[in-house]
Enzyme design. Structure first.
Site, PDB file in Angstrom:
ATOM      1  N   CYS A  43       0.750  -0.884   0.252  1.00 31.97           N
ATOM      2  CA  CYS A  43       0.242   0.197   0.094  1.00 31.97           C
ATOM      3  C   CYS A  43       0.539   1.136  -0.023  1.00 31.97           C
ATOM      4  CB  CYS A  43      -1.099  -0.184   1.238  1.00 31.97           C
ATOM      5  SG  CYS A  43      -1.824   1.354   1.674  1.00 31.97           S
ATOM      6  N   CYS A  46      -0.385   4.497   2.527  1.00 34.01           N
ATOM      7  CA  CYS A  46      -0.082   3.689   3.771  1.00 34.01           C
ATOM      8  C   CYS A  46       1.012   4.019   4.045  1.00 34.01           C
ATOM      9  CB  CYS A  46       0.068   2.369   3.848  1.00 34.01           C
ATOM     10  SG  CYS A  46      -1.814   1.438   4.018  1.00 34.01           S
TER      11      CYS A  46
END
Length: 297
Positions: A43, A46
């Site tokens: 991700c 993230c």
């Protein structure tokens, strides 16, 4: 630090597992709010969010903790909470999820999010104190007092706010009010520089108030420039009226002429002024420099 790397060993930030979630999040949130950051190694957002949220958590000074959970390795909790996309952050307080957001967020938004949970924490309090100091220097004592009071409403033992409000009352001529605020400081913190400075300022104000009209001391000096007691009393009176440079001038004049007069009283009084004014005040900086030039010349 990127999500998935080792968490700092300061107790505020850690990684968790499904098995440890109850202890790391549910139990810990009974003491202070805990943020749970659901992430995964693939991700990108993230990786953007993690260093920002870690910085904000550290700035909150222990009022909130951060727990990170890799949903690839531990998908069960995220599924129970209905996480549909990541990064997703949930705030737990007293064992229950109470707030949250999804997606990478700017630092200001994360600070606002944390502030909603814990009130003005360390970073927010510092910002309020700085703004209050600016207002006080600009002469807006009422506006400054409101901000100092807002800090104390969330942090009743914030020493900087206590000391600032005490000094603010001195500017208003309210010595009793200054004493009341100083009494709010914990006894164990009596020697903290901010509290010691406020105490010194109150002592200066009390000494000054007992002197009455300063014109009498000025007249004595006109008659006798070597009347050190008159010059000393004038300095104390000027200090109490916040005429800092003039007060320092009078004491330095005594020290220059007779360093040991009255058991070093002029130097001791000047040091008390420095403590009352604070180490970064321009009058303190200039006074210390001039005192050093006299003592070490």
């Amino acid at each position: 630090m990127l999500a998935g790397t080792a968490a700092p060993a300061d107790g505020l930030i850690k990684d968790t597992t499904t098995a440890a979630f109850r202890q790391d999040v549910i139990a810990e949130s009974m003491k202070q709010p805990v943020l749970v950051d659901f992430w995964a190694p693939w991700c990108g957002p993230c990786k953007q969010l993690t260093p920002v949220i870690e910085k904000a958590v550290k700035a909150a000074g222990g009022k909130v903790k951060l727990v990170k959970m890799n949903i690839d390795e531990h998908p069960q909790i995220a599924g129970q909470l209905g996480v549909q996309s990541i990064p997703a952050v949930f705030a737990f307080d007293r064992g229950q999820p109470v707030d949250g957001f999804m997606g990478a967020q700017p630092e200001a938004k994360i600070k606002e999010f944390i502030a909603r949970l814990v009130g003005p924490g360390s970073a927010a309090a510092d910002e309020l104190l700085a703004e209050a100091d600016t207002l006080a220097k600009a002469g807006d004592l009422g506006g400054a007092a409101e901000l100092y009071a807002a800090v104390l409403a969330e942090e009743p033992e914030n020493l900087a706010a206590i000391a600032a409000l005490a000094k603010l009352h001195l500017q208003l001529g309210d010595i009793e009010g200054a004493r009341r605020f100083l009494a709010m400081a914990p006894a164990a913190k009596a020697n903290d520089p901010a509290i010691a400075g406020a105490r010194a300022a109150i002592e200066v104000a009390e000494q000054s108030a007992s002197l009455g009209d300063l014109a009498a001391f000025e007249a004595r000096l006109v008659a006798d420039p070597n009347d050190h007691q008159a010059r000393f009393d004038l300095a104390v009176g000027l200090g109490g009226k916040n005429r800092r440079e003039e007060a320092a001038d009078q004491l330095l004049a005594i020290i220059r002429k007779d360093r040991g007069w009255n058991e070093d009283a002029a130097r001791k009084q000047l040091v008390q002024f420095f403590e009352a004014w604070g180490p970064t005040d321009p009058a303190t900086i200039a006074g210390r420099r001039r005192l050093s030039s006299i003592l070490f010349s």
